[in-house]
Motif scaffolding. Structure first.
Motif, PDB file in Angstrom:
ATOM      1  N   GLU A  85       0.832  -1.218   0.000  1.00 24.80           N
ATOM      2  CA  GLU A  85       0.000   0.000   0.000  1.00 24.80           C
ATOM      3  C   GLU A  85       0.865   1.266   0.000  1.00 24.80           C
ATOM      4  N   SER A 123       6.985  -9.844   5.735  1.00 21.20           N
ATOM      5  CA  SER A 123       7.420 -10.164   7.097  1.00 21.20           C
ATOM      6  C   SER A 123       7.055 -11.600   7.480  1.00 21.20           C
ATOM      7  N   GLU A 170      15.149  -8.888  13.225  1.00 21.23           N
ATOM      8  CA  GLU A 170      15.374  -8.077  12.022  1.00 21.23           C
ATOM      9  C   GLU A 170      14.987  -6.630  12.331  1.00 21.23           C
TER      10      GLU A 170
END
Ligand code: NAD
Length: 509
Positions: free
Chosen positions: A200, A251, A404
């Protein structure tokens, strides 16, 4: 905490004329440009120049996505794309590559303004994408099956490679054009049809790509793009039984969620997820080259790179010599305005992400790591900028060594023996990429063999070519993209058993 990097910070120039025009996009469904049924749109501000809206695209809901899936299903079930010869598909895919090159400056600017990456870097990425399409176009002519000629005197086996069907592709914001180009040409080359849902935050270049593909001769319904938010628009691709394969890049959290939905429908899934790439530096390494590679590995794309080298695992005997070189480079590195010609890294994707990176730095300090450099967003600017940040004395169990961060933040851990280096490198839940720096090829190769990571480099980092596979071990993913391996993700293999002569009777009368 005050940033110490104001000197090499390239301040964003808000009067740059390239910021002035907002591009309005429409989705591409069945070869037709469409708004969302709801009429809603999502505006995108340049993350490097906050408050400048640079793009707007429809906010799709399940109804829009269902329409796109229907179009892709019809295009698959009724053709002509899946039935075309490999040569015909190849010719059209080559034309897409030419179309990308013809629009490269436009695409690079869109990519730069929506992601916050330097324009020069975006130019290189667009060129690389044209090469991805060219490679897949070439291979699309040679997608073969197999024969089994030694399964009995009166038997012959053929393995037929067939297109897998409708592929749903969901992509992230960090490399929008590269990631869509690592998937779509392979899926189309295999004879599939696709529905792509880009992030998006960064949908512009994906829509332009589908338009370029349509112009190049990809038939309507074969390459559809829907835009919008993940749970509203993306999830439908995992849920809808008309989608045969789900290819997700993003993710671990979202990938796991989608894989569980897909599992309920027994849908094939490919996952390209996160990483926590180690860079192992042995004492005999060329330290100048290694320092440069480590800087590139951790700062490239402002650290928002799944294959970042975000953990420095260095022989204790050369640790201070290496860190000294790295800190010197980091202090001189021009970062900031993505439109600046000399900028090496630009803005972070959003304020929320910037805050997340800052919270990891605080966690590192709190857990007792030593902050050698940086550590904060650049105050008082009109963009999402984070300073180059280096930690030393990191323990392997700290959050900054395990999770991460997705920012320009390096965690340094020392080692004394090669065994220790390998154990540290393998000691996270991820396994996407890894680098080894050594002048001794035997040390480098033997170490690499023991690393549990899908993409490894010796004396380099963040490198790739269309010929070589990419993908993750452990929580970094499932499946392989690129090379000849990538086509298998989008193929079905049918075993065809042929009997020569009269079949053996099952029941003797
Ligand atoms: P993200 O998981 O938040 O979003 C990725 C995509 O999933 C977006 O298009 C988003 O709209 C969509 N999405 C979100 N929720 C969804 C839902 N419930 N259903 C369906 N779709 C949904 O990831 P991100 O923040 O955009 O990207 C960063 C992550 O991507 C990092 O972890 C990075 O390591 C990873 N990544 C991996 C690779 C790779 O090749 N392994 C490449 C680039 C990025």
């Amino acid at each position: 905490m005050q940033s110490r990097f104001q000197d090499n910070f390239v301040a964003p120039n808000l009067s740059d004329t390239r910021l002035s025009s907002k591009r309005a996009y429409r989705m591409l469904i069945d070869g037709v440009s469409k708004d969302a049924v709801s009429g809603q749109v999502i505006d995108r501000e340049s993350p490097g120049h906050r408050s400048c809206v640079v793009g707007a695209w429809p906010q799709a809901t399940a109804e829009d996505v269902g329409g796109a899936i229907g179009a892709a299903r019809r295009a698959f079930d009724h053709g002509p794309w899946p039935q075309m010869s490999g040569a015909e598909r190849s010719t059209i895919l080559h034309r897409v590559a030419e179309g990308i090159l013809a629009h490269s400056e436009e695409l690079a600017l869109i990519e730069c303004l929506e992601t916050g990456k330097p324009l020069n870097q975006a130019r290189g990425e667009i060129e690389y994408c044209a090469d991805l399409w060219t490679y897949a176009a070439g291979q699309a002519r040679g997608l073969e099956g197999d024969t089994h000629n030694a399964i009995g005197a009166n038997r012959l086996g053929l393995v037929l490679r067939e297109p897998a069907g409708v592929v749903g592709i969901i992509t992230p914001w960090n490399f929008p054009f590269i990631i869509v180009s690592e998937r779509v040409p392979w899926a189309l080359g295999a004879g599939c049809t696709v529905v792509v849902k880009p992030s998006e935050f960064t949908s512009g270049t994906t829509i332009r790509l589908a338009e370029i593909a349509l112009q190049a001769g990809v038939p309507p319904g074969v390459f559809n793009v829907v835009t919008g938010y993940g749970p509203e628009a993306g999830q439908v691709l995992a849920e809808d039984p008309r989608v045969d394969v789900l290819a997700f890049t993003g993710s671990v959290r979202v990938g796991t969620h989608l894989a569980s939905i897909a599992a309920a429908g027994v849908k094939r899934v490919g996952l390209e997820l996160g990483g926590k790439g180690p860079q192992i530096v042995f004492a005999d390494a060329d330290l100048e080259a290694a320092a440069d590679g480590i800087a590139y590995g951790v700062y490239h794309n402002a650290g928002q790179c799944c294959i970042s080298g975000s953990r420095l695992i260095v022989a204790n005997s050369v640790r201070s010599a290496l860190l000294e070189r790295l800190l010197d480079l980091s202090r001189r590195l021009p970062f900031g305005d993505p439109l600046g010609e000399g900028t090496r890294y630009g803005a972070m994707v959003s304020q929320t992400h910037l805050d997340k990176v800052a919270s990891y730095v605080s966690a590192g300090v709190k857990e007792g790591a030593e902050l050698l450099l940086g550590g904060d967003m650049v105050a008082a600017t009109s963009g999402n900028y984070f300073a180059p940040t280096v930690f030393d004395k990191v323990r392997p169990d700290m959050r900054i060594a395990q999770e991460e961060i997705f920012g320009p933040v390096l965690a340094t851990i020392g080692f004394d023996t090669p065994e220790e280096a390998v154990a540290l490198a393998n000691g996270t839940p991820f396994g996407l990429s890894a680098s080894v720096w050594s002048r001794d090829l035997e040390t480098a190769i033997q170490t690499t063999r023991r690393l549990r990571a899908g993409r490894c480099w010796i004396n380099s980092v963040i490198d790739g070519t269309p010929e070589m596979p990419i993908g993750g071990y452990k929580k970094s993913g499932v499946g392989r993209e690129l090379g000849r391996y990538g086509f298998d993700e989008y193929s079905q293999f049918k075993g065809l058993h042929m009997t020569l002569g009269r079949p053996q009777p099952w029941f003797q009368h």
